[in-house]
Design a protein around this motif. Structure first.
Motif, PDB file in Angstrom:
ATOM      1  N   SER A   1      41.459  47.328  77.391  1.00 26.17           N
ATOM      2  CA  SER A   1      42.834  47.166  77.878  1.00 26.17           C
ATOM      3  C   SER A   1      43.408  48.427  78.509  1.00 26.17           C
ATOM      4  O   SER A   1      44.344  48.356  79.308  1.00 26.17           O
ATOM      5  CB  SER A   1      43.746  46.686  76.741  1.00 26.17           C
TER       6      SER A   1
ATOM      7  N   GLN B   1      45.414  38.419  79.575  1.00 30.04           N
ATOM      8  CA  GLN B   1      45.322  39.706  78.903  1.00 30.04           C
ATOM      9  C   GLN B   1      43.894  40.212  78.981  1.00 30.04           C
ATOM     10  O   GLN B   1      42.963  39.435  79.190  1.00 30.04           O
ATOM     11  CB  GLN B   1      45.747  39.572  77.438  1.00 30.04           C
TER      12      GLN B   1
ATOM     13  N   SER C   1      40.840  43.881  74.037  1.00 25.97           N
ATOM     14  CA  SER C   1      41.529  45.051  73.491  1.00 25.97           C
ATOM     15  C   SER C   1      40.798  46.353  73.792  1.00 25.97           C
ATOM     16  O   SER C   1      41.427  47.356  74.144  1.00 25.97           O
ATOM     17  CB  SER C   1      41.714  44.881  71.982  1.00 25.97           C
TER      18      SER C   1
ATOM     19  N   THR D   1      48.732  44.344  75.272  1.00 29.76           N
ATOM     20  CA  THR D   1      48.289  44.392  73.882  1.00 29.76           C
ATOM     21  C   THR D   1      48.546  45.778  73.294  1.00 29.76           C
ATOM     22  O   THR D   1      49.161  46.638  73.926  1.00 29.76           O
ATOM     23  CB  THR D   1      46.806  44.005  73.778  1.00 29.76           C
TER      24      THR D   1
ATOM     25  N   PHE E   1      43.444  38.256  70.163  1.00 27.18           N
ATOM     26  CA  PHE E   1      44.782  38.835  70.192  1.00 27.18           C
ATOM     27  C   PHE E   1      45.830  37.804  70.614  1.00 27.18           C
ATOM     28  O   PHE E   1      47.000  37.923  70.246  1.00 27.18           O
ATOM     29  CB  PHE E   1      44.817  40.050  71.131  1.00 27.18           C
TER      30      PHE E   1
END
Length: 324
Positions: free
Chosen positions: A145, A139, A142, A176, A60
């Protein structure tokens, strides 16, 4: 095999050899020097000339910074140098383990101008020492997240490692985006295959990161992506266009058109505090990506970026931008 420094100047010397007519007798040294100075990266003139950003990420972060971000920065007159340290699908847990054990597990890409250099088998500590970074971004993977219990204690371990090598760098959290409603990613099951549920869970985690950890900047890419989806649902023409060119290319990675363009705009505005003007997509195979420019400067993506960066949707905490 030439070393990295030699690779950086290959274009300069090739240009000089292929255009000997540029250099008149007795003046070629001066002209060559001027040409050389035009090609040397701005960062060589001092740390204050270039904004240096290191991403501790995954695929990402590739979507966000490796296609449109540098062309946009160049169009805005902002010297920018990016290091992207990534492992596909890498979670905070894995980043923390790599930080503690100094594993040479990453691919490290240096991006500046139209140049991209990749070095494999790099450790987090090596990347942290590679440049005097102004901003370091982090981060979550995904699929995790929106799951708050996957953040601790791993995020703090990464922050402590970063602070030990880069005590003056600002920390930025990359929020994200949720998956498409049709995504087949196995991690979508964490959210009952519900895009709205995933989005709100990501927002809640981003809020908590900004509240409980010492981050200076929030990069709300997920907000821009979701706002764009919502706008396309309410405007028949935009919705038809979205169906033809969706924001993701496989249900979770950003598309080469709207998706990566919006992400780059959000990143640049969040990092610099400057409003990004509407530019056409500037890839033109900058780093070997397909040249897909259709409609990237349309009003719907632009409004999505504006909403995410100025209205700060779905976030309750303020963030500070890098002075530039």
């Amino acid at each position: 095999m030439p070393d990295r420094q030699t690779m950086r100047y290959t274009q300069v010397y090739t240009y000089a050899l292929h255009f000997p007519s540029l250099y008149g007798e007795g003046k070629w040294r001066v002209r060559f020097l001027c040409l050389l100075l035009c090609w040397i990266p701005l960062s060589l003139f001092g740390a204050g000339d270039t904004l240096r950003v290191l991403c501790i990420g995954n695929s990402f972060s590739i979507d966000a910074v490796e296609q449109e971000l540098l062309p946009l920065a160049e169009a805005e007159g902002i010297p920018l140098r990016v290091g992207n340290l990534y492992i596909a699908g890498c979670s905070l847990r894995q980043h923390a383990a790599n930080a503690q054990d100094a594993h040479d597990a990453y691919s490290y890409r240096e991006l500046y101008g139209t140049i991209r250099l990749q070095t494999d088998s790099v450790s987090l500590r090596h990347a942290l020492q590679a440049e005097p970074w102004d901003v370091i971004t982090m981060q979550q993977a995904s699929h995790d997240s929106g799951l708050w219990d996957t953040y601790a204690p791993f995020l703090q371990i990464i922050i402590d490692t970063v602070r030990s090598y880069c005590p003056h760098a600002r920390l930025a959290w990359h929020q994200t985006w949720a998956y498409e409603t049709t995504a087949t990613h196995p991690g979508f099951a964490n959210y009952n295959y519900d895009q709205t549920q995933m989005y709100h869970a990501i927002c809640a985690c981003a809020d908590s990161v900004m509240k409980y950890y010492p981050f200076d900047i929030l990069i709300p890419t997920g907000d821009a992506v979701q706002w764009y989806r919502e706008q396309c649902q309410t405007t028949s023409y935009a919705y038809r266009r979205y169906q033809a060119a969706p924001v993701t290319r496989d249900g979770f990675h950003l598309s080469f058109e709207y998706g990566r363009y919006m992400a780059a705009c959000v990143w640049l505005e969040s990092l610099t505090g400057k409003r990004v003007h509407r530019h056409n997509c500037l890839t033109i195979t900058y780093y070997g990506y397909p040249d897909k420019t259709t409609g990237c400067y349309s009003s719907v993506p632009s409004r999505s970026v504006r909403s995410a960066c100025t209205e700060r949707r779905c976030r309750r905490t303020a963030h500070r931008s890098v002075s530039f």
